[in-house]
Design an enzyme around this catalytic site. Sequence first.
Site, mmCIF file in Angstrom:
data_model
loop_
_atom_site.group_PDB
_atom_site.id
_atom_site.type_symbol
_atom_site.label_atom_id
_atom_site.label_comp_id
_atom_site.label_asym_id
_atom_site.label_seq_id
_atom_site.Cartn_x
_atom_site.Cartn_y
_atom_site.Cartn_z
ATOM 1 N N HIS A 1 53.726 50.198 48.904
ATOM 2 C CA HIS A 1 52.843 49.050 48.731
ATOM 3 C C HIS A 1 53.522 47.720 49.040
ATOM 4 O O HIS A 1 53.009 46.663 48.691
ATOM 5 C CB HIS A 1 52.274 49.037 47.313
ATOM 6 C CG HIS A 1 51.482 50.254 46.981
ATOM 7 N ND1 HIS A 1 50.420 50.683 47.750
ATOM 8 C CD2 HIS A 1 51.602 51.158 45.988
ATOM 9 C CE1 HIS A 1 49.926 51.800 47.223
ATOM 10 N NE2 HIS A 1 50.628 52.100 46.163
ATOM 11 N N PRO B 1 46.301 37.525 39.951
ATOM 12 C CA PRO B 1 47.007 36.285 39.687
ATOM 13 C C PRO B 1 46.075 35.102 39.721
ATOM 14 O O PRO B 1 45.389 34.863 40.709
ATOM 15 C CB PRO B 1 48.002 36.199 40.828
ATOM 16 C CG PRO B 1 47.632 37.313 41.773
ATOM 17 C CD PRO B 1 46.358 37.884 41.351
ATOM 18 N N GLU B 2 46.051 34.375 38.621
ATOM 19 C CA GLU B 2 45.330 33.110 38.576
ATOM 20 C C GLU B 2 46.381 32.010 38.667
ATOM 21 O O GLU B 2 47.540 32.299 38.927
ATOM 22 C CB GLU B 2 44.496 33.050 37.288
ATOM 23 C CG GLU B 2 43.589 34.284 37.155
ATOM 24 C CD GLU B 2 42.697 34.266 35.930
ATOM 25 O OE1 GLU B 2 42.299 33.184 35.497
ATOM 26 O OE2 GLU B 2 42.404 35.353 35.400
ATOM 27 N N ARG C 1 46.422 46.831 46.502
ATOM 28 C CA ARG C 1 45.045 46.790 47.009
ATOM 29 C C ARG C 1 44.901 46.050 48.327
ATOM 30 O O ARG C 1 43.851 46.109 48.970
ATOM 31 C CB ARG C 1 44.125 46.175 45.937
ATOM 32 C CG ARG C 1 44.006 47.087 44.722
ATOM 33 C CD ARG C 1 43.151 46.473 43.642
ATOM 34 N NE ARG C 1 41.734 46.490 43.983
ATOM 35 C CZ ARG C 1 40.786 45.993 43.204
ATOM 36 N NH1 ARG C 1 41.107 45.429 42.052
ATOM 37 N NH2 ARG C 1 39.534 46.044 43.568
ATOM 38 N N ARG D 1 24.207 22.112 40.125
ATOM 39 C CA ARG D 1 24.535 23.541 40.189
ATOM 40 C C ARG D 1 23.771 24.277 39.092
ATOM 41 O O ARG D 1 23.975 24.033 37.914
ATOM 42 C CB ARG D 1 26.052 23.751 40.001
ATOM 43 C CG ARG D 1 26.905 22.927 40.951
ATOM 44 C CD ARG D 1 26.866 23.453 42.358
ATOM 45 N NE ARG D 1 27.459 24.770 42.495
ATOM 46 C CZ ARG D 1 28.717 24.975 42.863
ATOM 47 N NH1 ARG D 1 29.519 23.962 43.096
ATOM 48 N NH2 ARG D 1 29.188 26.190 43.006
#
Length: 272
Positions: free
Chosen positions: A89, A2-3, A107, A151
């Site tokens: 799960h 999920p973003e 997971r 960066r």
Amino acid sequence: MPELPEVEVTRQSFAAQLLGARVLDVRLGKPLRWPLGCAPESLQGQTVGEACRRGKYLWLPLDRGGLLMHLGMSGSLRYERMPQPPGPHDHFDLWTTHGLLRLHDPRRFGAVVWSQSLETDPARKLLAALGAEPLEPGFDGAVLHAGLRGRRLAIKQALLAGDVVVGVGNIYASEALFTAGIDPRTPAARLSRPRCERLAQAIRETLRRALAAGGSTLRDFRNAQGHGGAYQDQARVYGRQGLPCLNCGTPIRRIVQGQRSTYFCPQCQTRG
DNA sequence: AAGTGGACCTGCTAGC
DNA sequence: TGCTAGCAGGTCCACT
């Protein structure tokens, strides 16, 4: 998994229903990324406020403190009025007077953590380094440009790092860079101000479209009502290795950056 | 201080 | 059919 779009779609699909509910019980399954941090019984009797989102985190306010939730790679939240028994799960159940909120996470990279407030640990620490909210008015090319200063890592990885802008994960980083015509390997600080404007715009556009499509369902994402998203069908580079670029026909390339797959068009995306 | 690689965990698929 | 390697939407932490 999920973003930002998937997390926001999830929030929108249960927040109103759960607002004002009283907690009846909490059931824990296998351990998640972090321990809950409070006695589950201590949540009983508390009233649920309106869920909000920060980056990929959800915050569910209670009378005393609240729950900070993260879906990790494989997590999804389900809201059910007539709950099924928990599956292998299902690792967190919040039973309320308005129904059940359940975290399904094979997971177990996800988390549900109790915190006194967003300004106190553990929530404070988890949210401390997060960058700008891309869908809020404050986010633009200037913010991006300033955040990327100094960066040297690749722009794709800088986006994923989340300390400049939040919510852009592996799918939408590739998609936004394609839209902006930027080579994902470009050193972040080398992006000119105009290219930062384009990228900021591309990020907003990509996330908005994904949000409107209900997010991406690659394998198993579902919102809290059990519906999948449709943005995966609109992806222009993600997962399209070897297929022709929809702009120019050049085969889409897959490379690995920071142990994650990146997809891009070597013709349409340049280093400036 | 920024950048890197490893860690966490399970399930699915492609290939032999 | 069955095994194995590789891959998957995230991000923290220890180390250079």
